[in-house]
Design an enzyme around this catalytic site. Sequence first.
Site, PDB file in Angstrom:
ATOM      1  N   ASN A   1      41.141  35.560  39.163  1.00  0.00           N
ATOM      2  CA  ASN A   1      39.943  35.726  38.332  1.00  0.00           C
ATOM      3  C   ASN A   1      39.019  34.534  38.521  1.00  0.00           C
ATOM      4  O   ASN A   1      39.477  33.393  38.632  1.00  0.00           O
ATOM      5  CB  ASN A   1      40.361  35.806  36.856  1.00  0.00           C
TER       6      ASN A   1
ATOM      7  N   HIS B   1      36.335  32.313  36.674  1.00  0.00           N
ATOM      8  CA  HIS B   1      35.956  31.992  35.291  1.00  0.00           C
ATOM      9  C   HIS B   1      34.938  30.851  35.301  1.00  0.00           C
ATOM     10  O   HIS B   1      35.172  29.828  35.944  1.00  0.00           O
ATOM     11  CB  HIS B   1      37.192  31.580  34.486  1.00  0.00           C
TER      12      HIS B   1
ATOM     13  N   SER C   1      36.166  28.072  37.873  1.00  0.00           N
ATOM     14  CA  SER C   1      37.561  28.018  38.330  1.00  0.00           C
ATOM     15  C   SER C   1      37.987  29.384  38.834  1.00  0.00           C
ATOM     16  O   SER C   1      37.523  30.410  38.322  1.00  0.00           O
ATOM     17  CB  SER C   1      38.494  27.654  37.164  1.00  0.00           C
TER      18      SER C   1
ATOM     19  N   ASP D   1      42.796  33.672  30.660  1.00  0.00           N
ATOM     20  CA  ASP D   1      42.174  32.522  31.341  1.00  0.00           C
ATOM     21  C   ASP D   1      43.127  31.326  31.418  1.00  0.00           C
ATOM     22  O   ASP D   1      42.681  30.171  31.555  1.00  0.00           O
ATOM     23  CB  ASP D   1      40.854  32.089  30.654  1.00  0.00           C
TER      24      ASP D   1
HETATM   25  C1  GRF Z   1      30.227  34.946  36.979  1.00  0.00           C
HETATM   26  O1  GRF Z   1      29.465  33.950  36.373  1.00  0.00           O
HETATM   27  C2  GRF Z   1      31.652  34.719  36.657  1.00  0.00           C
HETATM   28  O2  GRF Z   1      31.998  33.384  36.516  1.00  0.00           O
HETATM   29  C3  GRF Z   1      31.804  35.440  35.356  1.00  0.00           C
HETATM   30  O3  GRF Z   1      30.959  36.544  35.452  1.00  0.00           O
HETATM   31  C4  GRF Z   1      29.952  36.283  36.348  1.00  0.00           C
HETATM   32  C5  GRF Z   1      29.920  37.379  37.354  1.00  0.00           C
HETATM   33  O4  GRF Z   1      28.746  37.407  38.029  1.00  0.00           O
HETATM   34  N1  GRF Z   1      33.170  35.756  35.108  1.00  0.00           N
HETATM   35  P1  GRF Z   1      28.480  38.541  39.129  1.00  0.00           P
HETATM   36  O5  GRF Z   1      28.675  39.888  38.462  1.00  0.00           O
HETATM   37  O6  GRF Z   1      29.437  38.309  40.256  1.00  0.00           O
HETATM   38  O7  GRF Z   1      27.062  38.335  39.521  1.00  0.00           O
END
Ligand code: GRF
Length: 221
Positions: free
Chosen positions: A110, A112, A139, A148
């Site tokens: 994932n 995050h 991360s 998370d």
């Molecule tokens: C990213 O900021 C990620 O960290 C978070 O959701 C966002 C996803 O962006 N979990 P995208 O859909 O890949 O543009």
Amino acid sequence: MNTPLKAAVLISGTGSNLQALIDAIGSGRLHAEIVHVISNVADAPGLKRAEGAGIPTTVLEHERFTDRSEFDRALALLVGAENPDLILLAGFMRIIGSPVLDAFPGKIINLHPALLPLYRGMDTYRRAIEAGDSQHGASIHFVTADLDGGPVISQVVIPILGEDDPNSLAARLSPMEHRLVVATVEFFAAHKVESRDEAVYVDGEKLERPMLLRANALVYA
Ligand code: GRF
């Protein structure tokens, strides 16, 4: 050359990280194939990005399921259909449960937007600014039942500037996330990373702290 890494990508929204992977594969930088994009949101813009790249997509709307475990069982079946080597949650705004976790041990990661273990959950940019932190980041971690909280593989760090608000911080972090995602999936494509005993191993060595993105590559600092 070995066979390309087969990756499934789960999204809920924009899919800019998915796009970064599509572009890296297209340019030959990343030896991988995205075999399936699954969204729990029917109109997620990321679905169009996948279709544009000729990647099979499926929408699995969680509202259509009466309970969480039914959704998880359906998701596990869908993900497993293409037999992926890696499952990347890239902006997938849904907690996944044991039917999925148990089906793909050590294969789900994932992205995050925080320097874990700081700021699990939502609203990380605002929380980091309000805490007076001097830096923020993103991360990538193995997904476990602890939200998370799974072992962290890699991170990218950026400064928080005096004039930053959550939007500006998110906007500056986003392109760095894209690099982090590509560099981290590269490690999987090269069979360098594994999850064992609730830790991350790179080239058979246990990581004592996450790898860091420097320029476009991950380093062990
Ligand atoms: C990213 O900021 C990620 O960290 C978070 O959701 C966002 C996803 O962006 N979990 P995208 O859909 O890949 O543009």
